[in-house]
Design a protein around this motif. Structure first.
Motif, PDB file in Angstrom:
ATOM      1  N   ILE A  96       0.808  -1.210   0.000  1.00  0.00           N
ATOM      2  CA  ILE A  96       0.000   0.000   0.000  1.00  0.00           C
ATOM      3  C   ILE A  96       0.845   1.265   0.000  1.00  0.00           C
ATOM      4  N   ARG A  97       1.986   1.239   0.718  1.00  0.00           N
ATOM      5  CA  ARG A  97       2.842   2.433   0.741  1.00  0.00           C
ATOM      6  C   ARG A  97       3.439   2.709  -0.630  1.00  0.00           C
ATOM      7  N   TYR A  98       3.786   1.646  -1.355  1.00  0.00           N
ATOM      8  CA  TYR A  98       4.345   1.833  -2.697  1.00  0.00           C
ATOM      9  C   TYR A  98       3.257   2.311  -3.661  1.00  0.00           C
ATOM     10  N   ARG A  99       2.032   1.790  -3.510  1.00  0.00           N
ATOM     11  CA  ARG A  99       0.926   2.243  -4.349  1.00  0.00           C
ATOM     12  C   ARG A  99       0.651   3.723  -4.122  1.00  0.00           C
ATOM     13  N   TRP A 100       0.712   4.150  -2.872  1.00  0.00           N
ATOM     14  CA  TRP A 100       0.500   5.566  -2.574  1.00  0.00           C
ATOM     15  C   TRP A 100       1.604   6.417  -3.188  1.00  0.00           C
ATOM     16  N   LYS A 101       2.834   5.925  -3.152  1.00  0.00           N
ATOM     17  CA  LYS A 101       3.956   6.638  -3.761  1.00  0.00           C
ATOM     18  C   LYS A 101       3.747   6.797  -5.268  1.00  0.00           C
ATOM     19  N   LEU A 102       3.332   5.720  -5.931  1.00  0.00           N
ATOM     20  CA  LEU A 102       3.103   5.785  -7.377  1.00  0.00           C
ATOM     21  C   LEU A 102       1.978   6.769  -7.712  1.00  0.00           C
ATOM     22  N   TYR A 103       0.944   6.777  -6.887  1.00  0.00           N
ATOM     23  CA  TYR A 103      -0.161   7.726  -7.103  1.00  0.00           C
ATOM     24  C   TYR A 103       0.309   9.160  -6.882  1.00  0.00           C
ATOM     25  N   ARG A 104       1.017   9.385  -5.782  1.00  0.00           N
ATOM     26  CA  ARG A 104       1.391  10.738  -5.359  1.00  0.00           C
ATOM     27  C   ARG A 104       2.453  11.359  -6.264  1.00  0.00           C
ATOM     28  N   LEU A 105       3.427  10.552  -6.712  1.00  0.00           N
ATOM     29  CA  LEU A 105       4.555  11.095  -7.458  1.00  0.00           C
ATOM     30  C   LEU A 105       4.475  10.870  -8.965  1.00  0.00           C
ATOM     31  N   ALA A 106       3.503  10.062  -9.418  1.00  0.00           N
ATOM     32  CA  ALA A 106       3.429   9.770 -10.858  1.00  0.00           C
ATOM     33  C   ALA A 106       2.002   9.903 -11.407  1.00  0.00           C
ATOM     34  N   TRP A 107       1.108   8.998 -11.031  1.00  0.00           N
ATOM     35  CA  TRP A 107      -0.197   8.890 -11.675  1.00  0.00           C
ATOM     36  C   TRP A 107      -0.955  10.207 -11.733  1.00  0.00           C
ATOM     37  N   ARG A 108      -0.998  10.949 -10.642  1.00  0.00           N
ATOM     38  CA  ARG A 108      -1.829  12.151 -10.594  1.00  0.00           C
ATOM     39  C   ARG A 108      -1.257  13.322 -11.382  1.00  0.00           C
ATOM     40  N   HIS A 109      -0.061  13.147 -11.955  1.00  0.00           N
ATOM     41  CA  HIS A 109       0.553  14.240 -12.703  1.00  0.00           C
ATOM     42  C   HIS A 109       0.402  14.102 -14.223  1.00  0.00           C
ATOM     43  N   GLN A 110      -0.219  13.018 -14.691  1.00  0.00           N
ATOM     44  CA  GLN A 110      -0.197  12.776 -16.135  1.00  0.00           C
ATOM     45  C   GLN A 110      -0.961  13.831 -16.919  1.00  0.00           C
ATOM     46  N   ALA A 111      -2.120  14.277 -16.429  1.00  0.00           N
ATOM     47  CA  ALA A 111      -2.870  15.315 -17.150  1.00  0.00           C
ATOM     48  C   ALA A 111      -2.083  16.619 -17.175  1.00  0.00           C
ATOM     49  N   TRP A 112      -1.455  16.929 -16.065  1.00  0.00           N
ATOM     50  CA  TRP A 112      -0.640  18.151 -16.004  1.00  0.00           C
ATOM     51  C   TRP A 112       0.546  18.070 -16.960  1.00  0.00           C
ATOM     52  N   LEU A 113       1.180  16.909 -17.046  1.00  0.00           N
ATOM     53  CA  LEU A 113       2.313  16.741 -17.960  1.00  0.00           C
ATOM     54  C   LEU A 113       1.888  16.987 -19.407  1.00  0.00           C
ATOM     55  N   LYS A 114       0.720  16.476 -19.780  1.00  0.00           N
ATOM     56  CA  LYS A 114       0.228  16.708 -21.141  1.00  0.00           C
ATOM     57  C   LYS A 114      -0.054  18.187 -21.358  1.00  0.00           C
ATOM     58  N   LYS A 115      -0.637  18.826 -20.363  1.00  0.00           N
ATOM     59  CA  LYS A 115      -0.923  20.264 -20.462  1.00  0.00           C
ATOM     60  C   LYS A 115       0.360  21.066 -20.662  1.00  0.00           C
ATOM     61  N   MET A 116       1.443  20.619 -20.029  1.00  0.00           N
ATOM     62  CA  MET A 116       2.735  21.309 -20.137  1.00  0.00           C
ATOM     63  C   MET A 116       3.477  20.948 -21.422  1.00  0.00           C
ATOM     64  N   GLY A 117       2.887  20.068 -22.231  1.00  0.00           N
ATOM     65  CA  GLY A 117       3.536  19.673 -23.477  1.00  0.00           C
ATOM     66  C   GLY A 117       4.725  18.755 -23.268  1.00  0.00           C
ATOM     67  N   ALA A 118       4.660  17.931 -22.239  1.00  0.00           N
ATOM     68  CA  ALA A 118       5.783  17.031 -21.942  1.00  0.00           C
ATOM     69  C   ALA A 118       5.804  15.858 -22.908  1.00  0.00           C
ATOM     70  N   GLU A 119       6.994  15.443 -23.282  1.00  0.00           N
ATOM     71  CA  GLU A 119       7.183  14.222 -24.043  1.00  0.00           C
ATOM     72  C   GLU A 119       7.168  13.042 -23.075  1.00  0.00           C
ATOM     73  N   LEU A 120       6.783  11.883 -23.567  1.00  0.00           N
ATOM     74  CA  LEU A 120       6.832  10.655 -22.782  1.00  0.00           C
ATOM     75  C   LEU A 120       7.886   9.734 -23.378  1.00  0.00           C
ATOM     76  N   TRP A 121       8.874   9.371 -22.577  1.00  0.00           N
ATOM     77  CA  TRP A 121       9.864   8.377 -22.963  1.00  0.00           C
ATOM     78  C   TRP A 121       9.601   7.116 -22.153  1.00  0.00           C
ATOM     79  N   VAL A 122       9.685   5.958 -22.800  1.00  0.00           N
ATOM     80  CA  VAL A 122       9.370   4.700 -22.132  1.00  0.00           C
ATOM     81  C   VAL A 122      10.455   3.663 -22.413  1.00  0.00           C
ATOM     82  N   SER A 123      10.394   2.574 -21.651  1.00  0.00           N
ATOM     83  CA  SER A 123      11.456   1.573 -21.708  1.00  0.00           C
ATOM     84  C   SER A 123      11.163   0.400 -22.627  1.00  0.00           C
ATOM     85  N   THR A 124       9.896   0.219 -23.043  1.00  0.00           N
ATOM     86  CA  THR A 124       9.542  -0.958 -23.839  1.00  0.00           C
ATOM     87  C   THR A 124       8.511  -0.614 -24.914  1.00  0.00           C
TER      88      THR A 124
END
Length: 314
Positions: A96-124
């Protein structure tokens, strides 16, 4: 204040495999000059444009504010991920602590990243296909272990295997170990200790803390190759006066050369520069000798052979 702007700024939680396998090799291949800041560092003041800013996996509110303030100065804003950070469903079953970390530091920022015109780089390619609408760039992993396999920059292990009764020796060793690790990047340090010891040494680079183990497990540990210099400090006190020189046998079994305290305990077994090194309990003297031995393979080999003949006579 940043006096000279880098071509690429990596913002990461700390030294991590994600950056070393993917982001740094890609930037190096493209001739980018790299500067790195930690996620918990204060964002820098920008006097001029910054071509590339890459967030590795995570972003915080403080860095979001910095991006919003300085977005016009950035040619590229990038989020790199090597896990599926933007879908909560795969996170089910994680702690649960790791899930909260992923939500807090990653998941909830995706709409904002798109708004800022961020590129997405991925590993696969799998991640690229899942987030195809974002037009991700796939980075191929590269080895960060340059030269290690060929022995060009192989690590040498410096170790101290003191028990809980050697807490004073551990404190005595700390500044000396800090010095040698900073001066010789081919050295790693291995010690045995509990969580308190781990927390004490965690700030130093290339330190491996092993938890205390039973005697058979320790014997097996010593029989595995890979150790170079063993340390046997001994402070003058009434408790240490009753010690025996068993560390000589442990260090020799580990295939290492020992540096021993110039103490009656070790004077009975060690001949200086013949089967080991005897030194007074002077931290600078120990640091100097470690650095010398690290770069003198012939001296190490000669003393180790003499120690082996003494421990394992024909």
């Amino acid at each position: 204040m940043v006096s000279r702007q880098p071509r690429a700024l990596i913002v990461e939680q700390g030294a991590n495999p994600t950056s070393d396998f993917f982001v740094r090799p890609w930037l190096d291949a493209n001739g980018e000059e790299i500067t790195t800041l930690r996620l918990d560092d204060s964002p820098p003041l920008l006097d001029e444009s910054l071509p590339t800013v890459i967030f590795v996996r995570y972003i915080t509110p403080a860095w979001r504010q910095w991006v919003e303030k300085n977005r016009q100065k950035m040619s590229r804003l990038v989020l790199f991920m090597d896990d599926d950070l933007f879908d909560l469903r795969p996170h089910t079953g994680l702690p649960i602590r790791y899930r909260w970390k992923l939500y807090r530091l990653a998941w909830r920022h995706q709409a904002w990243l798109k708004k800022m015109g961020a590129e997405l780089w991925v590993s696969t390619p799998w991640l690229a296909e899942k987030y195809v609408s974002w037009q991700p760039t796939v980075l191929q992993p590269q080895s960060p272990y340059s030269g290690v396999g060929s022995g060009l920059s192989a690590q040498k292990t410096l170790f101290y295997h003191g028990s809980a009764s050697h807490s004073q020796e551990l404190e005595w060793l700390y500044p000396m170990v800090e010095q040698v690790l900073n001066q010789d990047h081919t050295l790693s340090f291995e010690l045995i200790g509990n969580s308190k010891v781990r927390n004490r040494f965690t700030a130093l680079p290339r330190v491996h803390v092993l938890y205390p183990m039973e005697w058979p497990a320790y014997q097996a540990l010593l029989s595995r190759p890979g150790r170079t210099i063993g340390l046997a400090p001994l402070l003058e006190n009434r408790f240490n006066a009753a010690r025996a020189h068993t560390k000589f046998f442990d260090i020799t079994q580990a295939g290492a050369v020992g540096i021993y305290a110039d103490h009656p305990v070790y004077r009975s077994i060690i001949r200086h520069q013949h089967n080991g090194v005897l030194l007074p309990m002077d931290q600078q003297a120990w640091a100097d000798e470690i650095l010398r031995l690290s770069n003198d393979e012939q001296s190490r080999k000669k003393m180790l052979e003499n120690a082996k003949h003494q421990v394992f006579p024909l």
